[in-house]
Design a protein around this motif. Structure first.
Motif, short mmCIF file in Angstrom:
data_model
loop_
_atom_site.label_atom_id
_atom_site.label_comp_id
_atom_site.label_asym_id
_atom_site.label_seq_id
_atom_site.Cartn_x
_atom_site.Cartn_y
_atom_site.Cartn_z
N PRO A 186 0.81 -1.23 0.00
CA PRO A 186 0.00 0.00 0.00
C PRO A 186 0.84 1.28 0.00
CG PRO A 186 -0.89 -1.59 1.56
CD PRO A 186 0.38 -2.17 1.04
N ARG B 281 -5.70 -3.82 -6.03
CA ARG B 281 -6.48 -4.25 -4.85
C ARG B 281 -5.77 -3.91 -3.54
NH1 ARG B 281 -10.84 -7.23 -7.26
NH2 ARG B 281 -10.80 -6.20 -9.25
N ASN B 282 -4.49 -3.56 -3.60
CA ASN B 282 -3.78 -3.20 -2.35
C ASN B 282 -3.83 -1.70 -2.08
OD1 ASN B 282 -3.10 -5.84 -2.15
ND2 ASN B 282 -0.95 -5.60 -2.72
N PRO C 74 -4.88 1.70 -0.74
CA PRO C 74 -5.76 2.10 0.36
C PRO C 74 -6.90 2.98 -0.15
CG PRO C 74 -3.44 2.55 0.87
CD PRO C 74 -3.51 2.21 -0.58
N ALA C 75 -8.03 2.96 0.57
CA ALA C 75 -9.22 3.70 0.14
C ALA C 75 -8.93 5.19 -0.03
CB ALA C 75 -10.35 3.48 1.16
N ASN D 233 -12.88 -1.27 -8.48
CA ASN D 233 -12.00 -1.60 -7.36
C ASN D 233 -12.82 -1.81 -6.08
OD1 ASN D 233 -10.08 -1.61 -5.24
ND2 ASN D 233 -8.64 -0.53 -6.55
N ARG E 217 -12.06 -1.76 -3.16
CA ARG E 217 -11.64 -0.92 -2.02
C ARG E 217 -12.07 0.53 -2.20
NH1 ARG E 217 -6.05 -3.03 0.48
NH2 ARG E 217 -6.94 -1.88 2.22
N ASN F 30 -19.69 -3.85 -7.05
CA ASN F 30 -18.74 -3.42 -6.02
C ASN F 30 -19.34 -3.65 -4.63
OD1 ASN F 30 -17.07 -1.75 -4.29
ND2 ASN F 30 -16.23 -0.92 -6.21
N ASN G 58 -18.88 -2.25 -1.97
CA ASN G 58 -19.15 -1.02 -1.21
C ASN G 58 -20.35 -0.23 -1.73
OD1 ASN G 58 -16.98 -1.52 0.47
ND2 ASN G 58 -15.52 -0.53 -0.92
#
Lengths: 472, 319
Positions: A86, A109-110, A112-113, A134, A136, A160, A162
């Motif tokens: 990250p 995918r690594n 950070p948001a 993504n 995240r 997604n 989220n």
């Protein structure tokens, strides 16, 4: 203190031999000073930098170092590397001048948001579209993205995890049935949309709803009576239905529905019995693997005319020793190989199958933790590299057997061997002097993981023979 | 220089059927531009094959007796050169095979002839011979002519020219083979592995699964999908190593090369060098992988970044 000394020797050895693969393995464990000495070896050429920036085995520490390379192409490869950590992606996200790097970070995918949220997606459609897919990407970002996202990217938002109810409700308004189907499949799909999806004229939408783990039991029961077989098949997978309904499904005119039912974790004995006599071989195959298949049913399926049904039985954990002994005498080698793979293989079957030469059986015996040492030695001496590798992959293989494979002619086998827990540290030291660079890398990495990296060979003179194409 | 010379090919007493296709190509050229067609049989006992190559359109069968029946490129190169010197053909046709890869071009170099390999169409434009072959991995077709060359050597792709079934009435003659010291020796034949349920080398449509399949029970749904699609199921090394599919289905360096494959669907295969060695030649590769950076995409014609299970389920619902 011993570890520190040993690491210092590893670093010195890698530097002395100018071996970039040993340097790569040592780099992660080395201290600041050691890394400083390893870097000229590790990063001696553009080719090496490129190679390590894209190799799947490159340690994150090396990727961190490569992320600071002045050459944009190297940094792009790091941004695309699945193991990029990250903090590296955070650093690369500042590269506003390179859209390709930004897109790679947006997809990663690594990442950070907060890094994803800060990417300049308004200026770059490629970055925006990657963010939509993504998992995240935070919901606030998805809400911002949806306004300009084209249809393919909207499908990314619909799948997604989220995406919230409001976003899904907005996407449900789309005229595209596949997008609506994606919404119906989302575990966060609001109940009102699920109701609408159940009544949708599109079978795809109803099927996706039937596969939604959040769909209500009542909806699934109704979908079990759907006119489309694909919808019934999807519903039978998830619905907690009564024995009576399962019994009805066992005679469903669609083999797709019966096949799906045969995969269900819990089936009443009467349904198992009925499915075991199904004319569709795939139904019997699925049932043969099903843990709820009863002993008499497995015994009958073990004599099925279709070899794949018998093979399925041979892999069923519920198989009794008596049945396994019988399957060990099956006329088809693929069925016998299924028995040979089992860690609970009865001794009688093991003895019988250990003498077989069929490659699938010999390979399974080579991997079996119960196989006798002399049998492993025989397989380890095979001319077939796949069979030798079976012994290497056997975690219970004793060191004395593995020693015969230290000079296996197939380099990949030696790479795999370096990961074996039964090898001694002195054996790994031997492998650090292997002519294949990937073997040396794997051996030193294994030594370092054991915490006692003392490869005497790494301090000796050996010319590196680089072999960039092979993947440990 | 005039006439067409076809070189027959055989192994272990069996005429390669591609020889009859090559004769068909010669006969087709003869129809456009009348000229004699001769077929040379290089064998320990050429008489064995005379009847088989005596097809309509063949004017002469030339027997060339050599000391051995096994293929030796040195022997064939020198012997074909001797036959060409004796008959002076304008065109020499070979089947495009593993044998002719080893000596057809050498024959051309030796004689200063024109040469094209893997030709799948041949015609005359006026007096000029024009051969068509593919280039850039079959992405384009090229017409080749051979200005200033009195003799042209062509190797012809298999399964392109329809063999002639009608028998002919060719005259039979003989040419002496030159003495040649072969630099190689034939030790024996290694029979292909007869074990396994399918021969993936012969499969035209393949669906292969890799490490992404996760566990053994998941294999079944891809077997079912392959079955429904009419594809042959293959796998990468980790799947075969785990015993989830037979070794005979393993594609790659330590497995098999999918020689005849036209469409290859790679699901959950990252694309190690070893795996790609067995399939990268396939004209249409469709890669499906969660990882957008997977190496397999570098050789794929079509790529899908997505979940192999979801995609398999969708495909299954459309079969």
């Amino acid at each position: 203190m011993m570890l520190v000394d040993a690491l210092a020797r590893v670093v010195a050895g890698a530097v002395q031999r100018a071996d970039p693969f040993l340097a790569a393995a040592a780099y992660a464990a080395a201290d600041e000073e050691g890394r400083g000495r390893l870097e000229p070896v590790l990063l001696a050429s553009y080719r090496l930098k490129r190679q390590f920036a894209e190799a799947p085995f490159t340690p994150p520490a090396v990727l961190r170092r490569l992320a600071g390379e002045p050459d944009r192409r190297i940094r792009l490869k790091v941004a695309r590397h699945p193991a990029a950590p990250p903090e590296v992606l955070r650093q690369l996200a500042r590269e506003v001048a390179c859209v390709e790097i930004l897109e790679a970070v947006a997809r990663h995918r690594n990442a950070p948001a907060e890094v994803l949220a800060g990417l300049p997606w308004r200026e770059h459609p490629g970055v925006r579209d990657a963010l939509c897919w993504n998992p995240r990407a935070p919901v606030a970002l998805l809400r911002a993205l949806i306004g300009t996202a084209p249809l393919p990217a909207q499908k990314g938002i619909a799948s997604n995890p989220n995406a919230d109810a409001a976003l899904l409700a907005r996407l449900w308004e789309s005229p595209d049935p596949y997008l609506r189907a994606q919404v119906a499949a989302h575990p966060g799909c609001p109940p009102a949309i699920m109701d609408a999806a159940e009544r949708s004229p599109e079978a795809t939408v109803r099927r996706m709803l039937a596969g939604n783990p959040a769909a209500s039991l009542q909806a699934l029961l109704r979908l079990l009576g759907d006119e489309a077989a694909e919808v019934r098949a999807a519903a039978v997978q998830g619905a907690s239905v009564s024995a009576e309904e399962l019994s009805d499904l066992a005679v469903d005119p669609s083999s797709q529905v019966r096949r799906t039912e045969a995969r269900r974790a819990a089936l009443p004995a009467a349904v198992v019995e009925r499915l075991s006599r199904d004319p569709d071989a795939w139904v019997r195959r699925w049932l043969g693997r099903n843990r709820c298949a009863t002993e008499p049913v497995l015994a009958r399926l073990a004599t099925d005319r279709e070899l794949e049904v018998r093979r399925a039985v041979s892999r069923n954990p519920g198989c009794t020793p008596a049945l396994l002994n019988r399957l060990a005498m099956d006329p088809d080698a693929w069925v016998r190989a299924g028995v040979a793979l089992r860690p609970d293989i009865p001794s009688e079957a093991l003895a019988r199958l250990s003498a077989e030469e069929d490659p699938d059986i010999a390979s399974a015996i080579g991997r079996n933790p119960n196989t006798a040492r002399e049998v492993l030695l025989r397989i380890a001496a095979s001319g077939n590299s796949d069979l030798r590798r079976a012994v290497i992959l056997n975690r219970a293989a004793p060191r004395q057997v593995l020693l015969t494979l230290l000079e296996d002619p197939y380099p990949l086998n030696r790479v795999v061997l370096a990961e074996h827990p039964a090898l001694g540290e002195e054996d790994l030291e031997t492998l650090t002097a292997d002519p294949d660079p990937h073997v040396r890398f794997a051996a030193l990495r294994a030594l370092i993981r054991r915490g006692r990296p003392e490869p005497a060979a790494a301090t000796g003179e050996l010319t590196s023979t680089d072999n960039p194409g092979r993947e440990p | 220089m005039s006439g067409i010379l076809v070189i027959a090919e055989h192994r272990r007493g069996v005429l390669n059927p591609a020889t009859l296709e090559t004769i068909a190509a010669a006969a087709a050229l003869k129809q456009v531009k009348p000229q004699p067609v001769a077929v040379a049989i290089i064998a320990r006992n050429p008489d064995e094959f005379v009847g088989q190559v005596n097809a309509a359109g063949v004017d002469e069968i030339i027997k060339v007796a050599v000391p051995t029946d096994t293929f030796q490129s040195d022997v064939y190169e020198a012997t074909v050169a001797a036959v060409v010197a004796a008959r002076g053909p304008a065109v020499v046709l070979f089947a495009h095979t593993v044998d002719t890869w080893g000596y057809a071009a050498a024959v051309a170099v030796r004689g200063g002839f024109g040469c094209a390999t893997d030709v799948f169409a041949v015609r005359y434009e006026g007096d000029a011979l024009v051969a068509t072959r593919a280039g850039y991995k079959e992405k384009l077709h090229m017409d080749l002519d051979f200005p200033g060359r009195q003799t042209v050597v062509l190797t012809l792709r298999g399964n392109v020219f329809k063999p002639i079934e009608e028998p002919g009435s060719a005259a039979v003659s003989a040419v002496d083979a030159p003495a040649v010291a072969a630099r190689t020796a034939h030790l024996g034949y290694i029979e292909p592995d007869q074990t396994g349920d399918v021969d993936i080398a012969q499969a035209e449509y393949m669906l292969s699964v890799g490490r992404g399949v996760g566990e053994e029970d998941n294999i079944e749904q891809f077997k079912e999908l392959a079955d429904a699609l009419g594809f042959t199921l293959g796998c990468s090394r980790p799947v075969a190593d785990n015993g989830w599919l037979p070794k005979s289905r393993q594609v790659g360096q330590s497995g098999k090369t999918v020689v005849s494959c036209k469409i290859y669907v790679a699901m959950g295969i990252s694309g190690s060098v070893q795996h790609m060695a067995g399939m990268k030649h396939v004209p249409t590769i469709i890669a499906i992988n969660k990882d957008a950076e997977a190496s397999i995409f570098s050789i794929a014609r079509y790529g899908v970044v997505g979940d192999m299970f979801e995609i398999a389920k969708e495909l299954r619902n459309h079969c």
